[in-house]
Design a protein around this motif. Structure first.
Motif, PDB file in Angstrom:
ATOM      1  N   GLY A 135      47.434  46.621  34.915  1.00 15.53           N
ATOM      2  CA  GLY A 135      46.714  45.709  35.797  1.00 15.53           C
ATOM      3  C   GLY A 135      46.388  46.266  37.158  1.00 15.53           C
ATOM      4  N   TYR A 136      46.328  47.586  37.276  1.00 15.78           N
ATOM      5  CA  TYR A 136      46.018  48.178  38.574  1.00 15.78           C
ATOM      6  C   TYR A 136      44.604  47.818  39.000  1.00 15.78           C
ATOM      7  CZ  TYR A 136      50.284  50.943  38.428  1.00 15.78           C
ATOM      8  OH  TYR A 136      51.604  51.321  38.400  1.00 15.78           O
ATOM      9  N   GLY A 137      44.458  47.578  40.307  1.00 17.02           N
ATOM     10  CA  GLY A 137      43.139  47.241  40.834  1.00 17.02           C
ATOM     11  C   GLY A 137      42.844  45.758  40.811  1.00 17.02           C
ATOM     12  N   LYS A 138      43.758  44.965  40.227  1.00 14.94           N
ATOM     13  CA  LYS A 138      43.566  43.518  40.154  1.00 14.94           C
ATOM     14  C   LYS A 138      44.580  42.814  41.060  1.00 14.94           C
ATOM     15  CE  LYS A 138      41.766  43.589  35.425  1.00 14.94           C
ATOM     16  NZ  LYS A 138      41.926  43.060  34.047  1.00 14.94           N
ATOM     17  N   ALA A 139      44.199  41.633  41.510  1.00 12.01           N
ATOM     18  CA  ALA A 139      45.094  40.874  42.387  1.00 12.01           C
ATOM     19  C   ALA A 139      46.394  40.542  41.657  1.00 12.01           C
ATOM     20  CB  ALA A 139      44.407  39.591  42.840  1.00 12.01           C
ATOM     21  N   GLY A 140      47.500  40.633  42.388  1.00 12.48           N
ATOM     22  CA  GLY A 140      48.778  40.314  41.781  1.00 12.48           C
ATOM     23  C   GLY A 140      49.881  41.168  42.375  1.00 12.48           C
ATOM     24  N   THR A 141      51.050  41.049  41.792  1.00 16.01           N
ATOM     25  CA  THR A 141      52.223  41.763  42.279  1.00 16.01           C
ATOM     26  C   THR A 141      52.976  42.361  41.105  1.00 16.01           C
ATOM     27  OG1 THR A 141      52.469  40.239  44.143  1.00 16.01           O
ATOM     28  CG2 THR A 141      54.394  41.548  43.552  1.00 16.01           C
ATOM     29  N   ARG A 142      53.529  43.553  41.319  1.00 14.49           N
ATOM     30  CA  ARG A 142      54.350  44.179  40.288  1.00 14.49           C
ATOM     31  C   ARG A 142      55.812  44.113  40.701  1.00 14.49           C
ATOM     32  NH1 ARG A 142      54.002  50.458  38.491  1.00 14.49           N
ATOM     33  NH2 ARG A 142      54.800  50.698  40.626  1.00 14.49           N
ATOM     34  N   ARG A 150      71.238  43.256  27.450  1.00 16.93           N
ATOM     35  CA  ARG A 150      72.002  42.271  26.691  1.00 16.93           C
ATOM     36  C   ARG A 150      71.046  41.347  25.950  1.00 16.93           C
ATOM     37  NH1 ARG A 150      71.417  37.545  29.483  1.00 16.93           N
ATOM     38  NH2 ARG A 150      70.974  37.705  31.731  1.00 16.93           N
ATOM     39  N   VAL A 151      71.573  40.648  24.983  1.00 13.36           N
ATOM     40  CA  VAL A 151      70.765  39.692  24.232  1.00 13.36           C
ATOM     41  C   VAL A 151      70.323  38.560  25.159  1.00 13.36           C
ATOM     42  CG1 VAL A 151      70.758  38.018  22.351  1.00 13.36           C
ATOM     43  CG2 VAL A 151      71.946  40.203  22.061  1.00 13.36           C
ATOM     44  N   GLY A 152      69.039  38.252  25.161  1.00  9.71           N
ATOM     45  CA  GLY A 152      68.515  37.149  25.952  1.00  9.71           C
ATOM     46  C   GLY A 152      68.135  37.513  27.375  1.00  9.71           C
ATOM     47  N   LEU A 153      68.266  38.802  27.735  1.00  8.68           N
ATOM     48  CA  LEU A 153      67.966  39.223  29.109  1.00  8.68           C
ATOM     49  C   LEU A 153      66.520  38.910  29.486  1.00  8.68           C
ATOM     50  CD1 LEU A 153      68.590  40.708  31.766  1.00  8.68           C
ATOM     51  CD2 LEU A 153      68.008  42.854  30.585  1.00  8.68           C
ATOM     52  N   LEU A 154      65.588  39.328  28.650  1.00  7.16           N
ATOM     53  CA  LEU A 154      64.169  39.113  28.965  1.00  7.16           C
ATOM     54  C   LEU A 154      63.832  37.623  28.993  1.00  7.16           C
ATOM     55  CD1 LEU A 154      61.552  40.583  29.600  1.00  7.16           C
ATOM     56  CD2 LEU A 154      61.048  40.658  27.158  1.00  7.16           C
ATOM     57  N   ALA A 155      64.439  36.878  28.090  1.00  6.35           N
ATOM     58  CA  ALA A 155      64.180  35.428  28.047  1.00  6.35           C
ATOM     59  C   ALA A 155      64.674  34.753  29.335  1.00  6.35           C
ATOM     60  CB  ALA A 155      64.878  34.814  26.837  1.00  6.35           C
ATOM     61  N   ASP A 156      65.836  35.195  29.830  1.00  7.27           N
ATOM     62  CA  ASP A 156      66.376  34.609  31.065  1.00  7.27           C
ATOM     63  C   ASP A 156      65.468  34.905  32.262  1.00  7.27           C
ATOM     64  OD1 ASP A 156      68.493  33.638  29.644  1.00  7.27           O
ATOM     65  OD2 ASP A 156      69.921  35.191  30.287  1.00  7.27           O
ATOM     66  N   ILE A 157      64.961  36.141  32.324  1.00 11.49           N
ATOM     67  CA  ILE A 157      64.095  36.528  33.442  1.00 11.49           C
ATOM     68  C   ILE A 157      62.776  35.775  33.397  1.00 11.49           C
ATOM     69  CG2 ILE A 157      62.768  38.435  34.424  1.00 11.49           C
ATOM     70  CD1 ILE A 157      65.083  40.280  33.575  1.00 11.49           C
ATOM     71  N   THR A 158      62.196  35.698  32.217  1.00  7.62           N
ATOM     72  CA  THR A 158      60.902  35.003  32.104  1.00  7.62           C
ATOM     73  C   THR A 158      61.047  33.502  32.362  1.00  7.62           C
ATOM     74  OG1 THR A 158      61.184  34.856  29.698  1.00  7.62           O
ATOM     75  CG2 THR A 158      59.888  36.700  30.544  1.00  7.62           C
ATOM     76  N   GLY A 165      56.373  28.618  38.102  1.00 11.44           N
ATOM     77  CA  GLY A 165      54.985  28.365  37.715  1.00 11.44           C
ATOM     78  C   GLY A 165      54.081  29.575  37.840  1.00 11.44           C
ATOM     79  N   LEU A 166      54.642  30.777  37.632  1.00 14.24           N
ATOM     80  CA  LEU A 166      53.861  32.003  37.786  1.00 14.24           C
ATOM     81  C   LEU A 166      53.457  32.580  36.426  1.00 14.24           C
ATOM     82  CD1 LEU A 166      55.875  33.742  40.636  1.00 14.24           C
ATOM     83  CD2 LEU A 166      53.790  32.375  40.833  1.00 14.24           C
ATOM     84  N   LEU A 167      52.310  33.232  36.421  1.00 10.33           N
ATOM     85  CA  LEU A 167      51.771  33.828  35.196  1.00 10.33           C
ATOM     86  C   LEU A 167      52.188  35.283  35.095  1.00 10.33           C
ATOM     87  CD1 LEU A 167      49.820  33.633  32.731  1.00 10.33           C
ATOM     88  CD2 LEU A 167      47.997  34.390  34.285  1.00 10.33           C
ATOM     89  N   ILE A 168      52.753  35.669  33.937  1.00 11.91           N
ATOM     90  CA  ILE A 168      53.077  37.066  33.660  1.00 11.91           C
ATOM     91  C   ILE A 168      51.871  37.701  32.972  1.00 11.91           C
ATOM     92  CG2 ILE A 168      54.580  38.659  32.424  1.00 11.91           C
ATOM     93  CD1 ILE A 168      56.806  36.600  32.628  1.00 11.91           C
ATOM     94  N   LYS A 169      51.254  38.665  33.643  1.00 13.72           N
ATOM     95  CA  LYS A 169      50.057  39.305  33.098  1.00 13.72           C
ATOM     96  C   LYS A 169      50.385  40.513  32.224  1.00 13.72           C
ATOM     97  CE  LYS A 169      46.777  37.817  36.645  1.00 13.72           C
ATOM     98  NZ  LYS A 169      45.735  38.266  37.600  1.00 13.72           N
ATOM     99  N   ALA A 170      51.529  41.153  32.474  1.00 12.60           N
ATOM    100  CA  ALA A 170      51.942  42.313  31.674  1.00 12.60           C
ATOM    101  C   ALA A 170      53.433  42.520  31.852  1.00 12.60           C
ATOM    102  CB  ALA A 170      51.180  43.567  32.103  1.00 12.60           C
ATOM    103  N   SER A 171      54.062  43.098  30.832  1.00 19.78           N
ATOM    104  CA  SER A 171      55.493  43.390  30.925  1.00 19.78           C
ATOM    105  C   SER A 171      55.821  44.639  30.116  1.00 19.78           C
ATOM    106  CB  SER A 171      56.335  42.214  30.419  1.00 19.78           C
ATOM    107  OG  SER A 171      56.102  41.991  29.050  1.00 19.78           O
ATOM    108  N   ILE A 172      56.733  45.432  30.644  1.00 21.30           N
ATOM    109  CA  ILE A 172      57.178  46.643  29.965  1.00 21.30           C
ATOM    110  C   ILE A 172      58.681  46.772  30.156  1.00 21.30           C
ATOM    111  CG2 ILE A 172      57.085  49.172  29.928  1.00 21.30           C
ATOM    112  CD1 ILE A 172      54.234  49.052  30.789  1.00 21.30           C
ATOM    113  N   VAL A 173      59.378  47.152  29.087  1.00 20.15           N
ATOM    114  CA  VAL A 173      60.819  47.367  29.146  1.00 20.15           C
ATOM    115  C   VAL A 173      61.100  48.844  28.871  1.00 20.15           C
ATOM    116  CG1 VAL A 173      63.068  46.782  28.175  1.00 20.15           C
ATOM    117  CG2 VAL A 173      61.295  45.016  28.365  1.00 20.15           C
ATOM    118  N   VAL A 174      61.830  49.498  29.777  1.00 25.01           N
ATOM    119  CA  VAL A 174      62.176  50.907  29.633  1.00 25.01           C
ATOM    120  C   VAL A 174      63.690  51.046  29.612  1.00 25.01           C
ATOM    121  CG1 VAL A 174      62.010  53.211  30.643  1.00 25.01           C
ATOM    122  CG2 VAL A 174      60.090  51.610  30.863  1.00 25.01           C
ATOM    123  N   TYR A 175      64.203  51.696  28.572  1.00 20.71           N
ATOM    124  CA  TYR A 175      65.649  51.867  28.445  1.00 20.71           C
ATOM    125  C   TYR A 175      66.104  53.117  29.181  1.00 20.71           C
ATOM    126  CZ  TYR A 175      65.546  48.171  24.998  1.00 20.71           C
ATOM    127  OH  TYR A 175      65.389  46.955  24.387  1.00 20.71           O
TER     128      TYR A 175
END
Length: 210
Positions: A135-142, A150-158, A165-175
């Motif tokens: 989403g580079y070049g578009k309005a928003g925040t990274r 752990r199990v459920g980590l991403l669900a808790d964050i989202t 009330g915020l929209l997630i436009k993209a997500s990436i998980v790196v181990y």
């Protein structure tokens, strides 16, 4: 992320009978660095700008300018093209295509569907896909969060993001090597302060940028 969504469709092609001079002229005209070589709709080979420039005689050659021009005017693409090049299908994932290019040290891969050339995917296309994905070049925040996996980590964050009330436009998980993960979220807001504070309260290490 499939090749078909990011490839160049209906790429410029040439026949194996074309001269090196003419192939170089086509590349210059269309500002491209590779040309699939076809017979009808069947792929016969691939020629790159590097291939064409490599066959040009060295400046130290004893041949005259006339002899050089005559030599290159007669040399055809068939003599230098890569025969039976590595190919992918439209439903090949972008990461598989990128891995093939990296392993074989090539800058492009023709895309075939039932032996018919339907496109070409290049390193530049993959870079463009990554830019769009982040989403580079578009309005928003990274936001960049680090936490123990752990199990459920991403669900808790989202869920926290949803509560604001915020929209997630993209997500990436790196181990990472220390059993932690880094999670990048591209959010549709220019004021993530309250969200960052809430995530930090829950123990997440958070950094952000516009």
């Amino acid at each position: 992320m499939f090749v078909k969504n990011y490839m160049t469709r209906m790429p410029v092609t040439i026949s194996k009978k074309m001269t090196v001079f003419d192939a170089l002229a086509i590349m210059k005209k269309h500002k491209i660095r590779q040309l699939p070589v076809v017979s009808g709709e069947k792929l016969e080979g691939l020629v790159t700008e590097k291939d064409l420039l490599t066959v040009s005689p060295s400046p130290a050659t004893s041949l005259s300018i006339f002899e050089l021009n005559e030599l290159l005017a007669k040399m055809t693409v068939a003599e230098i093209m890569v025969k039976s090049p590595i190919t992918v299908q439209p439903n090949t994932t972008l990461e598989e295509a990128a891995l093939l290019m990296r392993e074989h040290k090539i800058g492009s891969v023709p895309v075939l569907e039932k032996d018919k050339l339907v496109g070409i995917i290049t390193v530049t296309d993959i870079f463009d896909a990554l830019i769009r994905f982040f989403g580079y070049g578009k309005a928003g925040t990274r936001l960049l969060l680090e936490a123990q996996d752990r199990v459920g980590l991403l669900a808790d964050i989202t869920q926290v993001v949803k509560d604001f009330g915020l929209l997630i436009k993209a997500s990436i998980v790196v181990y990472k090597d220390n059993e932690n993960v880094e999670i990048m979220l591209r959010l549709g807001t220019i004021d993530p302060g309250p969200l960052v504070a809430a995530l930090q309260e829950k123990g997440y290490k958070v950094t952000f940028e516009g």
